[in-house]
Design an enzyme around this catalytic site. Structure first.
Site, short mmCIF file in Angstrom:
data_model
loop_
_atom_site.label_atom_id
_atom_site.label_comp_id
_atom_site.label_asym_id
_atom_site.label_seq_id
_atom_site.Cartn_x
_atom_site.Cartn_y
_atom_site.Cartn_z
CB VAL A 194 -20.20 -11.65 -7.94
CG1 VAL A 194 -20.55 -12.74 -8.95
CG2 VAL A 194 -21.32 -10.61 -7.86
CB VAL A 197 -0.95 -0.01 1.22
CG1 VAL A 197 -1.62 1.33 1.44
CG2 VAL A 197 -1.99 -1.11 1.06
CG ASP A 215 -26.23 -16.63 -3.20
OD1 ASP A 215 -25.79 -15.81 -2.38
OD2 ASP A 215 -25.49 -17.26 -3.99
CE LYS A 269 -23.17 -15.15 -4.86
NZ LYS A 269 -23.00 -16.55 -4.46
N GLY A 327 -17.09 -15.11 -4.57
CA GLY A 327 -16.06 -15.21 -3.53
C GLY A 327 -14.67 -14.79 -3.96
P1 NDP Z 1 -21.88 -13.90 9.32
O1 NDP Z 1 -23.31 -14.08 9.66
O2 NDP Z 1 -20.94 -15.02 9.59
O3 NDP Z 1 -21.33 -12.62 10.12
C1 NDP Z 1 -22.06 -11.43 10.22
C2 NDP Z 1 -21.33 -10.51 11.18
O4 NDP Z 1 -22.03 -9.27 11.19
C3 NDP Z 1 -21.29 -11.01 12.62
O5 NDP Z 1 -20.04 -10.71 13.19
C4 NDP Z 1 -22.38 -10.19 13.31
O6 NDP Z 1 -22.12 -9.89 14.66
C5 NDP Z 1 -22.30 -8.91 12.53
N1 NDP Z 1 -23.56 -8.15 12.52
C6 NDP Z 1 -24.78 -8.55 12.12
N2 NDP Z 1 -25.67 -7.56 12.25
C7 NDP Z 1 -24.98 -6.51 12.76
C8 NDP Z 1 -25.34 -5.19 13.12
N3 NDP Z 1 -26.59 -4.76 12.99
N4 NDP Z 1 -24.37 -4.37 13.60
C9 NDP Z 1 -23.10 -4.82 13.74
N5 NDP Z 1 -22.71 -6.05 13.40
C10 NDP Z 1 -23.64 -6.88 12.93
O7 NDP Z 1 -21.83 -13.44 7.80
P2 NDP Z 1 -20.73 -13.80 6.70
O8 NDP Z 1 -19.40 -13.42 7.22
O9 NDP Z 1 -20.94 -15.18 6.19
O10 NDP Z 1 -21.15 -12.83 5.50
C11 NDP Z 1 -20.87 -11.46 5.52
C12 NDP Z 1 -21.14 -10.87 4.15
O11 NDP Z 1 -20.29 -11.48 3.20
C13 NDP Z 1 -22.56 -11.04 3.64
O12 NDP Z 1 -22.93 -9.91 2.90
C14 NDP Z 1 -22.45 -12.24 2.72
O13 NDP Z 1 -23.42 -12.26 1.70
C15 NDP Z 1 -21.07 -12.00 2.13
N6 NDP Z 1 -20.44 -13.20 1.60
C16 NDP Z 1 -20.27 -14.27 2.41
C17 NDP Z 1 -19.67 -15.41 1.92
C18 NDP Z 1 -19.44 -16.59 2.78
O14 NDP Z 1 -18.92 -17.59 2.28
N7 NDP Z 1 -19.79 -16.54 4.07
C19 NDP Z 1 -19.23 -15.49 0.49
C20 NDP Z 1 -19.40 -14.27 -0.25
C21 NDP Z 1 -20.00 -13.16 0.29
P3 NDP Z 1 -21.98 -11.05 15.79
O15 NDP Z 1 -20.72 -11.78 15.45
O16 NDP Z 1 -21.87 -10.31 17.05
O17 NDP Z 1 -23.20 -11.88 15.64
N1 HSE Z 2 -24.36 -19.31 -0.25
C1 HSE Z 2 -23.45 -19.00 -1.32
C2 HSE Z 2 -23.14 -20.25 -2.11
C3 HSE Z 2 -22.16 -18.42 -0.83
O1 HSE Z 2 -23.62 -21.35 -1.80
O2 HSE Z 2 -22.40 -20.13 -3.08
C4 HSE Z 2 -22.20 -16.94 -0.62
O3 HSE Z 2 -22.40 -16.25 -1.82
#
Ligand code: NDP
Ligand code: HSE
Length: 437
Positions: free
Chosen positions: A129, A33, A198, A202, A131
């Protein structure tokens, strides 16, 4: 050089990996960076679940995103609200934003992009989209000088795992879903994946970038995989095909103007197509462009570390822009092409019928296809009617508009000779530029 200061919203599956990589690779990231990348705050709902983050933790997301000592906001909460409001607050305050939130971008990318333009901040979302697969940056930057005709692919790992298992073992949908749940690929409530939502989010993001047109999830026609049967998988095999849940974004030429089609459904594709070889929870996207020709992107479409890789890539990009005092490339939506309704989208079909095996039946069935302007490419009969007087008739069509095919099938279902319409599946060649004709 002063540090680029990062606030994170969310620390779940993806966020925890982002934090890990930020910490483990701090020196290398700083070198890339040109300044240290420093995590200054993490907002979560339940701080007691994240003891390792200590003083960084807060539940006050709204204050965090506008703090003076924050330059970049990384959002990995998911969902529409409060993510949208928080990101708008951040952008209005001049913070750059990195997000993995496909649901939000597919619903309202326009508002976020306007806010980013108004404040001159970056808005990056590679992880939204497919991952880990670098796909949005190639569409937005590398291919921006070309004319993309189609983006089609497998963008949901859960459904690809289920369909791959059905293909490999002959299992039915329910058994394959159970296996996917047992192995942790499918969530307890799998509907966002298996009903296609989902993938539709995408598809909206991909179509918007590919065709310089705002496409939202509401514009995407969506069918999931719940109704795919073991018999459908076997029928596909008989045709030299496999069934995949596809997200298809196409530029469709018209007499006066071009339009865009964005759609998600299970379809037969030739077993020889590169997408047919994509098994298990992997994603792959096939891009066709006028000058570049055919390109294929393949890799892990989900999971904490793969998705965090894409988030980190964006974070380094926006941090570099901060250090150099500029802004990264933006998407454009100048084309504003109309969205073609699914009924007008031409596709080939595979129609499987349970029919009475007697003279004149084939003629009456062919007549219904002809009456609706649907051209037949091939017909095959199995069973000779010797046991119960019925046979299975498979009709494969040339490309026909969805509404013509639907009207044909309605009429077929009413014929005396047709005992049942067993299945109607689309067949996608995905080989030719533009729309199959
Ligand atoms: P998780 O459910 O594992 O984590 C969500 C996090 O957000 C948790 O730490 C939770 O807090 C926090 N959270 C939820 N609501 C609030 C709020 N109102 N204020 C503050 N913090 C909050 O989600 P993922 O990590 O799986 O996914 C995150 C994003 O990434 C999503 O948009 C998803 O679509 C995207 N994504 C995910 C993929 C995957 O493989 N998981 C792949 C590609 C995209 P706490 O820990 O305290 O509950
Ligand atoms: N639930 C999605 C999948 C991962 O099965 O590919 C997050 O986009």
């Amino acid at each position: 050089m002063s540090a680029v200061r990062v606030a994170m919203l969310g620390c779940g599956t993806v966020g925890a990996e982002v934090v890990r990589l930020l910490r483990e690779q701090a020196d290398e990231l700083a070198a890339r960076v040109g300044a240290p990348v420093e995590l200054v705050g993490v907002a979560v709902r339940r701080p007691h679940k994240h003891p390792e983050l200590g003083e960084l933790l807060t539940t006050d997301s709204s204050t965090l995103v506008t703090r003076d000592d924050v330059d970049v906001v990384v959002e990995v909460i998911g969902g529409i609200e409060p993510a949208r409001s928080l990101l708008l607050e951040a952008l209005k305050a001049g913070k750059s934003v990195v997000t993995a939130n496909k649901a939000l971008l597919a619903e309202d990318a326009a508002t976020l992009a306007e806010a980013a333009d108004a404040s001159g901040a970056d808005l990056y979302y590679e992880a939204a989209v497919a991952g880990a697969i670098p796909l949005l940056r190639p569409l937005r930057e590398s291919l921006v000088g070309d004319r993309i005709s189609r983006v089609a692919g497998i963008v949901n790992g859960t459904t690809n795992f289920i369909l791959s298992a059905m293909t490999a073992t002959g299992a039915g949908y329910a058994d394959a879903l159970e296996e996917a749940t047992r192995l942790g690929y499918a969530e307890a409530d799998p509907s966002a994946d298996v009903d296609g939502y989902d993938a539709a989010s995408k598809a909206a993001i991909l179509a918007s970038l590919a065709f310089h047109t705002r496409v939202t999830s509401a514009d995407v026609y969506c069918e999931g995989i719940r109704n795919v049967t073991a018999a459908d998988i076997a029928a596909a095999r008989e045709m030299g095909c496999v069934i995949k849940l596809l997200a298809i974004c196409e530029r469709i030429p018209g007499a006066d103007t071009e339009s865009v089609s964005a759609r998600v459904y299970p379809a037969m594709i030739p077993a020889t197509h590169p997408l047919a070889a994509v098994d298990g929870a992997f994603n792959a996207v096939f891009v066709e462009a006028e000058a570049a020709g055919q390109l294929m992107f393949y890799g892990q479409g989900a999971g904490g570390a793969p998705t965090a890789s894409a988030v980190l890539g964006d974070l380094v990009a926006v941090a570099r822009n901060r250090v150099l005092g500029g802004r990264g490339s933006r998407e454009s939506a100048y084309a504003s092409l109309p969205i073609l309704p699914i009924g007008a989208v031409p596709t080939r079909y595979h129609v499987s019928l349970d029919v009475a095996d007697r003279a004149g039946v084939l003629a009456s069935i062919a007549g219904e296809f002809a009456r609706h302007g649907v051209s037949i490419a091939a017909v095959r009969q199995t069973g000779d009617g010797s046991t119960d007087g019925s046979a299975r008739l498979v009709v494969v069509t040339h490309a026909a508009p969805g509404e013509a095919l639907a009207a044909t099938v309605d009429r077929l279902a009413g014929l005396d000779a047709v005992r049942g319409v067993e299945s109607v599946l689309r067949v996608e060649d995905l080989g030719r530029k533009g729309v199959t004709a």
